[in-house]
Motif scaffolding. Structure first.
Motif, PDB file in Angstrom:
ATOM      1  N   ILE A  96       0.846  -1.198   0.000  1.00  0.00           N
ATOM      2  CA  ILE A  96       0.000   0.000   0.000  1.00  0.00           C
ATOM      3  C   ILE A  96       0.875   1.240   0.000  1.00  0.00           C
ATOM      4  CG2 ILE A  96      -1.836   1.240   1.208  1.00  0.00           C
ATOM      5  CD1 ILE A  96      -2.749  -1.463   0.283  1.00  0.00           C
ATOM      6  N   THR A  97       0.474   2.240  -0.768  1.00  0.00           N
ATOM      7  CA  THR A  97       1.137   3.541  -0.739  1.00  0.00           C
ATOM      8  C   THR A  97       0.126   4.597  -0.327  1.00  0.00           C
ATOM      9  OG1 THR A  97       2.637   2.876  -2.523  1.00  0.00           O
ATOM     10  CG2 THR A  97       2.456   5.229  -2.043  1.00  0.00           C
ATOM     11  N   TYR A  98       0.415   5.300   0.777  1.00  0.00           N
ATOM     12  CA  TYR A  98      -0.400   6.444   1.174  1.00  0.00           C
ATOM     13  C   TYR A  98       0.059   7.675   0.409  1.00  0.00           C
ATOM     14  CZ  TYR A  98      -2.724   4.089   5.084  1.00  0.00           C
ATOM     15  OH  TYR A  98      -3.500   3.271   5.861  1.00  0.00           O
ATOM     16  N   ARG A  99      -0.862   8.558   0.129  1.00  0.00           N
ATOM     17  CA  ARG A  99      -0.534   9.668  -0.756  1.00  0.00           C
ATOM     18  C   ARG A  99       0.027  10.874   0.009  1.00  0.00           C
ATOM     19  NH1 ARG A  99      -6.207   9.665  -0.670  1.00  0.00           N
ATOM     20  NH2 ARG A  99      -7.172  11.606   0.064  1.00  0.00           N
ATOM     21  N   ASN A 100       0.834  11.654  -0.700  1.00  0.00           N
ATOM     22  CA  ASN A 100       1.298  12.950  -0.232  1.00  0.00           C
ATOM     23  C   ASN A 100       0.401  14.005  -0.868  1.00  0.00           C
ATOM     24  OD1 ASN A 100       3.605  12.345   1.410  1.00  0.00           O
ATOM     25  ND2 ASN A 100       4.655  11.723  -0.455  1.00  0.00           N
ATOM     26  N   PRO A 101      -0.431  14.691  -0.109  1.00  0.00           N
ATOM     27  CA  PRO A 101      -1.397  15.623  -0.705  1.00  0.00           C
ATOM     28  C   PRO A 101      -0.721  16.839  -1.325  1.00  0.00           C
ATOM     29  CG  PRO A 101      -1.435  15.775   1.680  1.00  0.00           C
ATOM     30  CD  PRO A 101      -0.558  14.616   1.352  1.00  0.00           C
ATOM     31  N   VAL A 102      -1.422  17.465  -2.277  1.00  0.00           N
ATOM     32  CA  VAL A 102      -0.937  18.683  -2.936  1.00  0.00           C
ATOM     33  C   VAL A 102      -1.888  19.845  -2.699  1.00  0.00           C
ATOM     34  CG1 VAL A 102       0.324  17.434  -4.720  1.00  0.00           C
ATOM     35  CG2 VAL A 102      -2.080  17.998  -5.089  1.00  0.00           C
ATOM     36  N   ASP A 103      -2.969  19.611  -1.960  1.00  0.00           N
ATOM     37  CA  ASP A 103      -3.947  20.660  -1.712  1.00  0.00           C
ATOM     38  C   ASP A 103      -4.731  20.305  -0.452  1.00  0.00           C
ATOM     39  OD1 ASP A 103      -5.388  22.940  -2.010  1.00  0.00           O
ATOM     40  OD2 ASP A 103      -6.385  22.377  -3.886  1.00  0.00           O
ATOM     41  N   PHE A 104      -5.541  21.239   0.006  1.00  0.00           N
ATOM     42  CA  PHE A 104      -6.390  20.991   1.170  1.00  0.00           C
ATOM     43  C   PHE A 104      -7.658  20.265   0.734  1.00  0.00           C
ATOM     44  CE2 PHE A 104      -9.980  22.220   3.850  1.00  0.00           C
ATOM     45  CZ  PHE A 104      -9.520  21.807   5.097  1.00  0.00           C
ATOM     46  N   GLY A 105      -8.082  19.308   1.545  1.00  0.00           N
ATOM     47  CA  GLY A 105      -9.308  18.594   1.237  1.00  0.00           C
ATOM     48  C   GLY A 105      -9.810  17.796   2.421  1.00  0.00           C
ATOM     49  N   ILE A 106     -11.113  17.514   2.413  1.00  0.00           N
ATOM     50  CA  ILE A 106     -11.753  16.715   3.451  1.00  0.00           C
ATOM     51  C   ILE A 106     -12.668  15.704   2.778  1.00  0.00           C
ATOM     52  CG2 ILE A 106     -13.339  16.706   5.415  1.00  0.00           C
ATOM     53  CD1 ILE A 106     -12.394  19.491   6.107  1.00  0.00           C
ATOM     54  N   ARG A 107     -12.614  14.459   3.251  1.00  0.00           N
ATOM     55  CA  ARG A 107     -13.490  13.407   2.755  1.00  0.00           C
ATOM     56  C   ARG A 107     -14.224  12.790   3.942  1.00  0.00           C
ATOM     57  NH1 ARG A 107     -13.582  10.364  -1.828  1.00  0.00           N
ATOM     58  NH2 ARG A 107     -11.583  11.244  -2.487  1.00  0.00           N
ATOM     59  N   ALA A 108     -15.544  12.595   3.803  1.00  0.00           N
ATOM     60  CA  ALA A 108     -16.353  12.037   4.885  1.00  0.00           C
ATOM     61  C   ALA A 108     -17.260  10.951   4.344  1.00  0.00           C
ATOM     62  CB  ALA A 108     -17.177  13.130   5.564  1.00  0.00           C
ATOM     63  N   ASP A 109     -17.499   9.936   5.187  1.00  0.00           N
ATOM     64  CA  ASP A 109     -18.369   8.828   4.821  1.00  0.00           C
ATOM     65  C   ASP A 109     -19.176   8.434   6.054  1.00  0.00           C
ATOM     66  OD1 ASP A 109     -18.732   6.526   2.587  1.00  0.00           O
ATOM     67  OD2 ASP A 109     -18.770   5.629   4.586  1.00  0.00           O
ATOM     68  N   LEU A 110     -20.492   8.288   5.885  1.00  0.00           N
ATOM     69  CA  LEU A 110     -21.371   7.963   7.002  1.00  0.00           C
ATOM     70  C   LEU A 110     -22.362   6.899   6.573  1.00  0.00           C
ATOM     71  CD1 LEU A 110     -22.242   8.739   9.920  1.00  0.00           C
ATOM     72  CD2 LEU A 110     -23.866  10.335   8.882  1.00  0.00           C
ATOM     73  N   SER A 111     -22.533   5.865   7.416  1.00  0.00           N
ATOM     74  CA  SER A 111     -23.492   4.807   7.127  1.00  0.00           C
ATOM     75  C   SER A 111     -24.076   4.285   8.431  1.00  0.00           C
ATOM     76  CB  SER A 111     -22.830   3.673   6.342  1.00  0.00           C
ATOM     77  OG  SER A 111     -22.088   2.822   7.196  1.00  0.00           O
ATOM     78  N   LEU A 112     -25.007   3.343   8.342  1.00  0.00           N
ATOM     79  CA  LEU A 112     -25.622   2.752   9.525  1.00  0.00           C
ATOM     80  C   LEU A 112     -24.635   1.901  10.305  1.00  0.00           C
ATOM     81  CD1 LEU A 112     -29.091   1.688   8.065  1.00  0.00           C
ATOM     82  CD2 LEU A 112     -28.508   3.773   9.317  1.00  0.00           C
ATOM     83  N   LEU A 113     -23.473   1.603   9.716  1.00  0.00           N
ATOM     84  CA  LEU A 113     -22.455   0.785  10.364  1.00  0.00           C
ATOM     85  C   LEU A 113     -21.302   1.609  10.927  1.00  0.00           C
ATOM     86  CD1 LEU A 113     -22.287  -2.142   7.787  1.00  0.00           C
ATOM     87  CD2 LEU A 113     -23.324  -2.192  10.055  1.00  0.00           C
ATOM     88  N   GLY A 114     -21.373   2.929  10.794  1.00  0.00           N
ATOM     89  CA  GLY A 114     -20.296   3.760  11.303  1.00  0.00           C
ATOM     90  C   GLY A 114     -19.959   4.880  10.343  1.00  0.00           C
ATOM     91  N   GLY A 115     -18.790   5.441  10.507  1.00  0.00           N
ATOM     92  CA  GLY A 115     -18.395   6.551   9.656  1.00  0.00           C
ATOM     93  C   GLY A 115     -16.905   6.781   9.690  1.00  0.00           C
ATOM     94  N   SER A 116     -16.462   7.646   8.777  1.00  0.00           N
ATOM     95  CA  SER A 116     -15.047   8.007   8.719  1.00  0.00           C
ATOM     96  C   SER A 116     -14.925   9.421   8.201  1.00  0.00           C
ATOM     97  CB  SER A 116     -14.277   7.046   7.796  1.00  0.00           C
ATOM     98  OG  SER A 116     -14.705   7.186   6.456  1.00  0.00           O
ATOM     99  N   ILE A 117     -13.832  10.068   8.586  1.00  0.00           N
ATOM    100  CA  ILE A 117     -13.517  11.391   8.073  1.00  0.00           C
ATOM    101  C   ILE A 117     -12.010  11.476   7.904  1.00  0.00           C
ATOM    102  CG2 ILE A 117     -13.442  12.405  10.395  1.00  0.00           C
ATOM    103  CD1 ILE A 117     -14.518  15.003   9.084  1.00  0.00           C
ATOM    104  N   ALA A 118     -11.581  12.057   6.800  1.00  0.00           N
ATOM    105  CA  ALA A 118     -10.152  12.189   6.504  1.00  0.00           C
ATOM    106  C   ALA A 118      -9.885  13.587   5.977  1.00  0.00           C
ATOM    107  CB  ALA A 118      -9.703  11.148   5.484  1.00  0.00           C
ATOM    108  N   GLY A 119      -8.782  14.152   6.409  1.00  0.00           N
ATOM    109  CA  GLY A 119      -8.385  15.481   5.951  1.00  0.00           C
ATOM    110  C   GLY A 119      -6.952  15.480   5.471  1.00  0.00           C
ATOM    111  N   GLU A 120      -6.658  16.365   4.539  1.00  0.00           N
ATOM    112  CA  GLU A 120      -5.309  16.477   4.017  1.00  0.00           C
ATOM    113  C   GLU A 120      -4.983  17.942   3.774  1.00  0.00           C
ATOM    114  OE1 GLU A 120      -5.367  15.473  -0.533  1.00  0.00           O
ATOM    115  OE2 GLU A 120      -6.683  14.047   0.515  1.00  0.00           O
TER     116      GLU A 120
END
Length: 821
Positions: free
Chosen positions: A224-248
């Motif tokens: 696996i390779t994790y990315r090196n961001p080039v800009d600001f951003g936020i990603r969010a995911d929500l479901s009946l089983l939980g959720g996640s949020i990621a920022g860069e």
């Protein structure tokens, strides 16, 4: 057993050495009439640049391991802008079409890189991983659709590859090896996958015949390779089983960049639909980050950190399992008292320093530490009835047990605790001998400190009689003579282990790309060495060393058809990890040898066009001959080794995968796998191994409504023939070779993109999003009754033992909301 739950990492970086940290983009640029365009200016955001020749061809080297924007401009055409994030040494073909009336064209032909072709690596797009969620979202949910990969428990992130078990797979994140908890015994208890899909830039997977640069395991590599961001951003995911949020984010001067994600998971929606009813609280959460600071163009420092907290509390109440046939239905009815409390806390941190000496030499030093504190506590009393089921329609007791063939009770108890601390220090090096040759090497030191207390017993009562273990030596002459022996638990394991394992690993390998006549040739050859010492309290120190030579060869003939042939092989050793040293009684056996396997993999890749769209057919045949095998039993996802090298085994099979754009603009694939793996324990003859899953069919299909392209769907299909169903405790596996029923599962997801990143919107609220979608998913849409293990119950009349299936999850509906800012 407990330690401080926060780890302080202090790493000194000295003496670095390694190879060119770059990747290559090449291709041809055409106009709308498919004529080459000369003198197209090509410039990367990092400063590199070139131009096309009179035939429209170009080649550009860019830095690897980061997102790089490449701009294509021409005085007579509109510009094309494309973002790349390539791995070190990766070579990609990019063929844009430049038009007069369009600002940017997305027509791209992207072929597998040269290095991936040589390695036999499967690359999975991060967008696919984020889109296809499943009951246990993550990379593993996609792996199960690949040939040679078997996952027969949708609640588990563990997988077996080409006949291997869960402990035989390597996982790397940005060249850093990662670990998983030790005490997990069922998929219900498992938390989140280590890999956070919101942070992923690249996913490579090899099912065998992998290079020397990867560690000493017998089956597979997930890189696996994790990315090196080039800009600001936020990603969010929500479901009946939980959720996640990621920022860069990235600093203004570009020196600092970071990405972080937090995930929360609650599987109550799924677990409350299982056969065993009760109160269940499965809560899993983690926080993860990957940071980069560029002190200069020559020196970069990275940090990978993860904290994971998993809790599983369960109070079972009752269970009824119906099995048998329509003519003779049988049911098992169980009433429970007691509870289970499991907790797993893991902390992981790693620093990675890169020093780019020049264009040909990069120096790396990696230091990491992993700490896990785990507990498995339960006291569960179960009373069961086994008997015939009333099938008379209209009766008040329809479906209930009306005549008992077996009655009994069972008390299970455990107070298991484990504390493991693992430290790694590794130097890696890469040197570019010339444009077509690469030399790579590494030396790594590992210190493993494990403290383990194992206390568990099982008491079985059948028809009022306590069942003693089969190996109980005192004879029972009742009713002619009274029995005066002690009451003995059917199973009783007590062990206290303090083990230290110190390892030194090293590898060196050489890769070259050249020509043979008019044919392109690629080859790689290398060797690994692994020395380890097992020591500890009341343990006699034992040291062993193994050497593992490996090689790969690929040829791309100069044919009209795009074909590539590949062969790979070598000796693969798996020096024992802690679980492999611990026998069925919980005692550590320090003299356990490394399992040894000879691999040979022959493959072919055929790239072609169908319906004017790209497709690829990959075929691989493989054989693994194994000696010094350490036999094991598989109970759900818990592996219990014999800690003896008293077996030999083999595995062979055929894997095929066809992928491409079956629907324009989407990637789908269909997989087929055939596997046979058997083992010979103590020269008693060959029997099926616990992972002998003969046939595999998998499919991942994506589609959208032609007149409504924002309405999309995916279908995830898996079919596996059944594996051996295991055997009762203390039983001889040679007497129990029945198989579980076939595993069949279909997951469906439908989503609607309210905000599409490729479109522009006038609405103010939509402008705030880069992506926004809503959808629903149906897990196990055909409600197949899949099984993971058997529960063994005795018939008091016939003295037979019934294998009663433990069913997995039924059909479940889930809602999902995803957004990116």
């Amino acid at each position: 057993m407990k330690r401080l739950q926060l780890i302080t990492f202090f790493t000194l970086f000295i003496g670095l050495l390694s190879f060119s940290q770059s990747a290559t983009i090449r291709g041809v640029i055409l106009d709308e009439n498919n004529y080459p365009i000369s003198e197209v200016n090509i410039k990367a955001s990092t400063g590199e640049g070139t131009a096309t020749n009179v035939n429209g061809f170009y080649e550009l080297k860019i830095p690897s391991g980061q997102e790089v924007s490449v701009e294509f401009t021409h005085i007579s055409h509109k510009r094309v802008l494309q973002v790349f994030n390539l791995k070190n040494g990766q070579e990609v073909e990019f063929n844009p079409v430049m038009k007069l009336e369009a600002e940017q064209i997305a027509t791209v032909v992207l072929t597998s890189s040269t290095r991936q072709k040589v390695n036999g690596v499967t690359t999975i797009a991060p967008k696919v991983i984020r889109t296809i969620k499943g009951a246990q979202p993550g990379v593993e949910n996609i792996l199960k659709t690949l040939p040679g990969v078997n996952i027969s428990n949708e609640l588990s992130t563990q997988y077996s590859v080409r006949g291997g078990n869960f402990d035989e797979n390597l996982v790397y994140v940005n060249e850093i090896e990662v670990y998983r908890p030790f005490l997990i015994r069922s998929g219900n208890q498992e938390g989140l996958s280590f890999v956070n899909t919101d942070l992923v830039a690249n996913v490579d997977f090899s099912a065998g015949g992998f290079q020397s640069k990867y560690g000493d395991k017998l089956s597979s590599v997930l890189d696996i390779t994790y990315r090196n961001p080039v800009d600001f951003g936020i990603r969010a995911d929500l479901s009946l089983l939980g959720g996640s949020i990621a920022g860069e984010t990235v600093s203004k001067d570009g020196k600092f960049s970071g990405i972080a994600g937090v995930r929360y998971r609650d599987n109550s929606l799924i677990l409350n639909n299982l056969e065993t009813e009760g109160n269940v609280e499965p809560v899993f959460a983690d926080a993860q980050t990957y940071l980069t600071y560029r002190f200069s163009d020559k020196f970069h420092l990275n940090f990978l950190g993860n904290i994971s907290l998993n809790k599983y509390n369960f109070q079972p109440e009752n269970r009824q399992t119906n099995f048998g046939t329509l003519e003779e239905p049988v049911a098992l009815l169980v009433f429970y008292d007691g509870q289970e409390e499991d907790e797993y806390q893991t902390y992981f941190g790693a620093f990675k320093a890169n020093y780019f000496v020049n264009d040909d030499l990069t120096l790396k030093l990696i230091g990491s530490a992993y700490h896990t504190v785990e507990q498995e506590f339960f006291d569960i009393f179960a009373q069961y009835r086994l008997g015939e089921v009333n099938t008379n329609i209209g009766d008040d007791d329809l479906g209930e047990v009306e005549f008992s063939e077996g009655i009994g009770s069972q008390l299970t108890h455990a107070r298991n605790e484990l504390d493991a601390f693992i430290v790694n220090v590794e130097h890696r090096g890469d040197y570019s001998v010339d444009e077509e040759s690469t030399l790579e090497w590494s030396i790594k030191y590992t210190d493993e400190d494990i403290r383990d207390r194992l206390v568990e017993y099982e008491v079985i009562d059948s028809a009022g009689f306590s069942i003693r273990p089969p190996n109980f030596s005192q004879p029972n002459l009742q009713p002619y003579e009274s029995f005066s022996g002690p009451l003995t638990a059917f199973e009783n394991i007590r062990a206290l282990n303090r083990v230290k394992i110190q390892r030194i690993q090293a590898f060196a390998q050489y890769s070259k790309r050249t020509t043979w006549g008019e044919n392109e040739v690629f080859y790689n050859a290398g060797i690994r060495a692994h020395n380890w010492t097992v020591s500890g309290e009341a343990i006699e120190s034992n040291t062993q060393t193994v050497f593992s030579p490996r090689a790969q060869f690929a040829i791309k003939p100069n044919w009209d058809k795009d074909m590539l042939f590949r062969i790979a092989g070598g000796l693969y050793y798996q020096p024992p990890f802690y679980r492999e040293l611990r026998d069925s009684s919980g005692v550590v056996q320090p003299d356990v040898k490394a399992q040894k396997s000879f691999h040979i993999v022959v493959g072919n890749e055929y790239s072609f066009e169908m319906w004017d769209r790209p497709f690829k057919l990959v075929t691989e045949a493989y054989y693994k001959g194994m000696t010094d095998v350490n036999p094991y039993t598989l109970e759900n996802v818990r592996i219990r080794y014999r800690a003896k090298n008293n077996a030999e085994a083999y595995a062979y099979g055929l894997d095929m995968r066809l992928n491409g754009e079956f629907v324009p603009g989407t990637e789908s694939w269909f997989s087929f796998g055939y596997l046979k793996t058997e083992e010979n324990i103590d020269n008693r003859g060959y029997i099926a191994r616990p992972t002998d899953q003969r046939l595999k069919f998998g499919a991942l299909f994506q589609d959208y409504v032609p007149n409504m392209p924002d309405l999309k769907m995916y279908l995830n299909l898996v079919y596996n023939t059944g594996v051996p169903g295991g055997s009762p405790s203390y039983a001889d596996p040679y007497d129990f070779q029945i198989r579980l029923r076939d595993y069949r599962r279909a997951d469906l997801g439908i989503s609607y993109e309210i905000v599409n990143p490729e479109r522009r919107y006038r609405s103010n609220w939509k402008k705030a999003f880069k992506e926004f979608s809503i959808g629903f998913e149906i897990y196990n849409m055909f409600n197949n009754q899949n099984t993971i293990t058997n529960t063994w119950v005795r018939d008091v009349y016939s003295k037979r033992q019934f294998a009663i299936p433990n069913f997995l999850t039924p059909r479940v509906f889930n809602l999902r909301l995803s957004a990116r800012f």
